[in-house]
Design a protein around this motif. Structure first.
Motif, PDB file in Angstrom:
ATOM      1  N   GLU A   1      14.457  19.398  -0.522  1.00 53.96           N
ATOM      2  CA  GLU A   1      15.563  18.498  -0.932  1.00 53.96           C
ATOM      3  C   GLU A   1      16.111  17.939   0.276  1.00 53.96           C
ATOM      4  OE1 GLU A   1      18.232  20.080  -3.574  1.00 53.96           O
ATOM      5  OE2 GLU A   1      16.961  19.556  -5.265  1.00 53.96           O
ATOM      6  N   SER A   2      16.499  18.696   1.191  1.00 54.57           N
ATOM      7  CA  SER A   2      17.182  18.317   2.581  1.00 54.57           C
ATOM      8  C   SER A   2      16.240  17.768   3.264  1.00 54.57           C
ATOM      9  CB  SER A   2      17.926  19.562   3.151  1.00 54.57           C
ATOM     10  OG  SER A   2      17.115  20.461   3.492  1.00 54.57           O
ATOM     11  N   ALA A   3      15.121  17.989   3.330  1.00 55.15           N
ATOM     12  CA  ALA A   3      14.015  17.394   4.189  1.00 55.15           C
ATOM     13  C   ALA A   3      13.628  16.113   3.818  1.00 55.15           C
ATOM     14  CB  ALA A   3      12.739  18.116   4.234  1.00 55.15           C
ATOM     15  N   LEU A   4      13.529  15.813   2.310  1.00 57.07           N
ATOM     16  CA  LEU A   4      13.184  14.598   1.721  1.00 57.07           C
ATOM     17  C   LEU A   4      14.189  13.721   1.577  1.00 57.07           C
ATOM     18  CD1 LEU A   4      10.388  15.669  -0.517  1.00 57.07           C
ATOM     19  CD2 LEU A   4      10.077  14.727   1.507  1.00 57.07           C
ATOM     20  N   GLY A   5      15.633  14.303   1.559  1.00 58.72           N
ATOM     21  CA  GLY A   5      16.757  13.508   1.318  1.00 58.72           C
ATOM     22  C   GLY A   5      16.818  13.113  -0.048  1.00 58.72           C
TER      23      GLY A   5
END
Length: 173
Positions: A45-49
């Motif tokens: 989630e945090s890597a793909l935004g």
């Protein structure tokens, strides 16, 4: 030790600690007969935004019961249930998936979810019953047995469960 090796080892230890923490935080009902299976998607989630679905599950643990003992019946030379049926208690696995929606169903609907809780499962293995070609001793024949047709029977397996599922759509994830 190289820095890449240390980083890989740190990620592995973090994953194991998260799995142990999730198992320790399980509810008492789930801890008895099921093992929780969380799917960690926070890093993606945090890597793909973007917001990703929440996925988790439960895996039931089968336990074997004790078989019934032999039952002697009048008129039979061998006991009923020569190969006894073995009961097995377990369950069907559970799944919980919640996916975000971009107000596709209206302003009040932000997610859609499907939940299938782990449900109990009771199974009984097949068994075998047999009887020999002789009867029991007869009083009228000086205690000697009579001849009869041999018998062989298969005790059928049984399976009993009540699965269920819920589908929801609503606000929040």
């Amino acid at each position: 030790m190289k820095s890449t090796t240390r980083g890989t080892l740190a990620a592995l230890v973090t994953g194991v600690a998260a799995a142990v923490g999730a198992a320790a935080a399980a509810t008492p009902a789930a801890a008895v007969g099921t093992v929780p299976l969380p799917v960690p998607l926070g890093g993606a989630e945090s890597a793909l935004g973007m917001e990703l679905p929440r996925v988790g599950g439960e895996l039931p643990l089968p336990t074997a019961g004790s078989p019934e003992g032999p039952r002697f019946a009048e008129g039979r030379l061998l006991p009923a249930g020569a190969v006894p049926r073995l009961p097995v208690e377990g369950g069907l696995p559970g799944l919980d998936v919640r996916a975000p929606l971009a107000h596709a169903l209206g302003d009040g609907f932000d997610h859609v979810g499907v939940s299938t809780p782990a449900s109990g499962l009771r199974a009984v293995s097949p068994g075998l019953t047999a009887d020999g070609p002789l009867t029991g001793p007869r009083a009228g024949h000086a205690g000697l047995p009579d001849l009869k047709q041999p018998q062989l029977g298969l005790l059928t397996p049984a399976l009993r469960t009540v699965p269920g599922a819920d589908m929801v759509a609503g606000p929040g994830l």
